[in-house]
Scaffold this active site. Structure first.
Site, mmCIF file in Angstrom:
data_model
loop_
_atom_site.group_PDB
_atom_site.id
_atom_site.type_symbol
_atom_site.label_atom_id
_atom_site.label_comp_id
_atom_site.label_asym_id
_atom_site.label_seq_id
_atom_site.Cartn_x
_atom_site.Cartn_y
_atom_site.Cartn_z
ATOM 1 N N GLN A 98 0.818 -1.207 0.000
ATOM 2 C CA GLN A 98 0.000 0.000 0.000
ATOM 3 C C GLN A 98 0.857 1.264 0.000
ATOM 4 O O GLN A 98 0.355 2.345 -0.322
ATOM 5 C CB GLN A 98 -0.954 0.017 1.186
ATOM 6 N N HIS A 102 -4.410 -8.197 0.643
ATOM 7 C CA HIS A 102 -3.525 -7.190 0.041
ATOM 8 C C HIS A 102 -2.219 -7.825 -0.420
ATOM 9 O O HIS A 102 -1.739 -7.566 -1.521
ATOM 10 C CB HIS A 102 -3.204 -6.094 1.060
#
Length: 219
Positions: A74, A158
């Protein structure tokens, strides 16, 4: 309505317990559909000072975003590493995590720091068993349920190159994609961080309730 977001609410307004405060090293959080967020991350093999530095950088981005979890990709680092928030407000790192078992399908309303302002019912599991390494490289096994299990699933997704919108219908996913592309362009034009602002504010308290998933029209 069950609710979940990777941002701390008023009921979890505790300081991040992640070590000694450092000078801000916050890196901007990538916005989906950035390609980095759609690729599986690489296994961490170096458990030395470089890993500690990366964890500190992730901490700063997490702190600024007031999140309850963040994955390395991220902030643009494609390594299998994440911070996970516990219900008591503390955090722990998971390195090279593996999802071993899941049980009791549920649906949570879910959001993500990389998809600001969007919240959708998402199929998950109420209980999970995971295996991961800590920052020293020691393997740990953890059985979790409810909110902690949910955060673990979100962060491991993720690291596998999956954002929660991948669990939605193609129609919903495309609508959100268009919004995020516009947000990326706006942020780029203004030379600003696109994830700043009120993207993940809890409108009230964070709830750990859940309901059974009786099936969805999603792809």
């Amino acid at each position: 309505m069950p609710f979940f977001s990777l941002r701390r609410g008023d009921d979890a307004a505790r300081p991040l317990v992640v070590g000694t405060p450092l000078k801000s090293m916050a890196k901007p959080i990538l916005i989906w559909p950035d390609k980095v967020l759609q690729r599986p991350t690489a296994k961490v093999t170096d458990f030395g000072p470089a890993l500690d530095t990366l964890l500190a950088e992730m901490t700063e981005s997490l702190r600024e975003a007031e999140g309850i979890g963040i994955a390395a990709n991220q902030i643009g680092i494609s390594l299998r590493l994440a911070w996970v928030g516990r219900p008591d407000g503390t955090f722990f790192e998971i390195v090279n995590p593996e999802l071993l078992e899941t049980s009791e399908p549920v649906t949570y309303e879910e959001g993500c720091l990389s998809v600001p302002g969007e919240f959708e019912d998402t199929p998950r599991f109420r209980k999970v068993k995971v295996r991961y390494q800590d920052r020293s490289g020691t393997w740990q096994t953890l059985e979790a349920e409810d909110r902690l299990a949910h955060v673990l699933q979100h962060e491991i997704d993720h690291l596998n190159g999956t954002v929660f919108v991948s669990h939605l219908s193609s129609l919903k996913r495309e609508l959100i994609r268009k919004k995020m592309l516009k947000l990326q362009k706006t942020g780029s034009d203004e030379h600003a961080h696109p994830h700043r602002g009120h993207d993940h504010a809890h409108h009230g308290h964070d709830h750990s309730h859940h309901h059974e998933d009786h099936g969805r029209d999603d792809d």
